[in-house]
Design a protein around this motif. Structure first.
Motif, PDB file in Angstrom:
ATOM      1  N   ASN A 270       0.771  -1.187   0.012  1.00  0.00           N
ATOM      2  CA  ASN A 270      -0.116  -0.123  -0.073  1.00  0.00           C
ATOM      3  C   ASN A 270       0.950   1.260  -0.003  1.00  0.00           C
ATOM      4  O   ASN A 270       0.189   2.379  -0.139  1.00  0.00           O
ATOM      5  N   ILE A 271       2.129   1.140   0.289  1.00  0.00           N
ATOM      6  CA  ILE A 271       3.079   2.382   0.273  1.00  0.00           C
ATOM      7  C   ILE A 271       3.489   2.807  -1.190  1.00  0.00           C
ATOM      8  O   ILE A 271       4.134   2.004  -2.023  1.00  0.00           O
ATOM      9  N   ASN A 272       2.822   3.886  -1.444  1.00  0.00           N
ATOM     10  CA  ASN A 272       3.161   4.465  -2.984  1.00  0.00           C
ATOM     11  C   ASN A 272       4.533   4.963  -2.830  1.00  0.00           C
ATOM     12  O   ASN A 272       4.949   5.903  -2.026  1.00  0.00           O
ATOM     13  N   THR A 273       5.467   4.927  -3.843  1.00  0.00           N
ATOM     14  CA  THR A 273       6.840   5.355  -3.759  1.00  0.00           C
ATOM     15  C   THR A 273       6.926   6.930  -3.914  1.00  0.00           C
ATOM     16  O   THR A 273       7.507   7.458  -3.530  1.00  0.00           O
ATOM     17  N   ILE A 274       5.890   7.642  -4.735  1.00  0.00           N
ATOM     18  CA  ILE A 274       5.881   8.978  -4.836  1.00  0.00           C
ATOM     19  C   ILE A 274       5.534   9.469  -3.483  1.00  0.00           C
ATOM     20  O   ILE A 274       6.023  10.598  -2.986  1.00  0.00           O
ATOM     21  N   GLY A 275       4.423   9.170  -2.871  1.00  0.00           N
ATOM     22  CA  GLY A 275       4.243   9.306  -1.379  1.00  0.00           C
ATOM     23  C   GLY A 275       5.289   9.291  -0.557  1.00  0.00           C
ATOM     24  O   GLY A 275       5.704  10.282   0.393  1.00  0.00           O
ATOM     25  N   LEU A 276       6.042   8.187  -0.604  1.00  0.00           N
ATOM     26  CA  LEU A 276       7.074   7.726   0.247  1.00  0.00           C
ATOM     27  C   LEU A 276       8.267   8.793   0.316  1.00  0.00           C
ATOM     28  O   LEU A 276       8.709   9.581   1.086  1.00  0.00           O
ATOM     29  N   THR A 277       8.712   9.166  -0.965  1.00  0.00           N
ATOM     30  CA  THR A 277       9.536  10.004  -1.529  1.00  0.00           C
ATOM     31  C   THR A 277       9.176  11.526  -0.849  1.00  0.00           C
ATOM     32  O   THR A 277       9.922  12.337  -0.344  1.00  0.00           O
ATOM     33  N   LEU A 278       7.895  12.020  -1.040  1.00  0.00           N
ATOM     34  CA  LEU A 278       7.410  13.127  -0.758  1.00  0.00           C
ATOM     35  C   LEU A 278       7.448  13.572   0.580  1.00  0.00           C
ATOM     36  O   LEU A 278       8.191  14.477   1.359  1.00  0.00           O
ATOM     37  N   ILE A 279       7.058  12.540   1.538  1.00  0.00           N
ATOM     38  CA  ILE A 279       7.150  12.546   2.725  1.00  0.00           C
ATOM     39  C   ILE A 279       8.512  12.474   3.644  1.00  0.00           C
ATOM     40  O   ILE A 279       8.874  13.073   4.633  1.00  0.00           O
ATOM     41  N   LEU A 280       9.331  11.754   3.041  1.00  0.00           N
ATOM     42  CA  LEU A 280      10.739  11.703   3.522  1.00  0.00           C
ATOM     43  C   LEU A 280      11.542  13.068   3.134  1.00  0.00           C
ATOM     44  O   LEU A 280      12.206  13.352   4.134  1.00  0.00           O
TER      45      LEU A 280
END
Length: 269
Positions: A130-140
């Motif tokens: 469920n972890i979206n790569t774009i979302g993960l990059t943005l939040i990090l």
């Protein structure tokens, strides 16, 4: 602190609800509402509104605005509870930046906690589909900028009132967010107006009660309580948005939050 964390949780889920509204438009309403409340507070209390370390406060505002925008944008790709949990990695980046900028020292055990927290991120990304790569990059990336914010605030120190520091942030966010929102402005409909107007209220209440908590209680007792925001946010996300979490989600989130809580306790020891 419980009121503060609940207020921030409500702000987070409000942003998630406003999925149709462009990010910079949300930033504008979030900052404008808090700007009105913070400015009123400063004027009523008779606090010098322009402060002393103006350049540092402007830098803090720009870094904070970048972090906020990236966080809000990540909510369009991630479960709200996951995004909030990953945002709390910011103190790790702050600690590392402080070593080089402020010449602070870290205990060996803190590095172990940092590694554990990042291992939690790897568990989330590696095992949770469920972890979206774009979302993960943005939040990090948002967490990196938040870490910079903490260091700049340390440089500002106690020379300026916290409300003034926050007000600089809200003013810059209102101006820049408003200008960038013009080209993509979407007319809010129905309950969207209510949630947009409440963003500033929830944000201001969160800041206010968090400050009060740190003023009346020991930091090592209060600081870990801020992570209750994750529990509130996940609970509301599940009940309101029907968000789902896998067992790997909870393992990864537990690793991250427990490591950060332990780091807070050790750092204040």
């Amino acid at each position: 602190m419980t009121i503060s964390t609940f207020s921030f949780a409500l702000m987070n889920v409000s942003v998630k609800y406003l999925d149709r509204i462009p990010t910079f438009q949300i930033v504008f309403f979030r900052c404008f509402g808090s700007l009105v409340l913070a400015t009123t507070y400063i004027l009523v209390k008779g606090i010098p509104i322009f402060g002393i370390k103006r350049r540092l406060m402007l830098l803090r505002a720009v870094l904070g605005l970048t972090a906020m925008s990236l966080f809000f944008l990540s909510l369009k790709y991630l479960n709200v509870g996951t995004a909030v949990s990953l945002r709390y990695i910011a103190p790790i980046f702050a600690a590392v930046f402080a070593v080089f900028v402020l010449r602070e020292k870290l205990k060996n055990i803190q590095w172990l906690f940092f590694i554990t927290a990042f291992a939690g991120v790897l568990v989330l990304k590696g095992f949770d589909g469920n972890i979206n790569t774009i979302g993960l990059t943005l939040i990090l990336t948002a967490s990196v900028f938040s870490g910079m914010v903490y260091v700049v605030i340390r440089k500002i120190g106690v020379s300026d009132h916290p409300a003034v520091v926050v007000n600089y942030f809200m003013f810059v966010g209102t101006v820049i967010g408003g200008l960038l929102a013009i080209a993509v402005w979407v007319r809010p409909m129905g309950y969207e107006w209510m949630f947009l107007l409440l963003l500033g209220v929830f944000g201001f209440m969160g800041q206010l009660y968090m400050t009060k908590a740190f003023q009346i209680a020991k930091t090592n007792l209060v600081a870990p309580l801020k992570y209750i925001e994750v529990i509130f946010t996940i609970s509301i996300g599940v009940l309101w948005f029907n968000e789902s979490y896998t067992i790997y989600s909870f393992i990864g989130l537990f690793m991250i939050i427990s490591a950060l809580v332990l780091n807070t306790l050790v750092k204040k020891d």
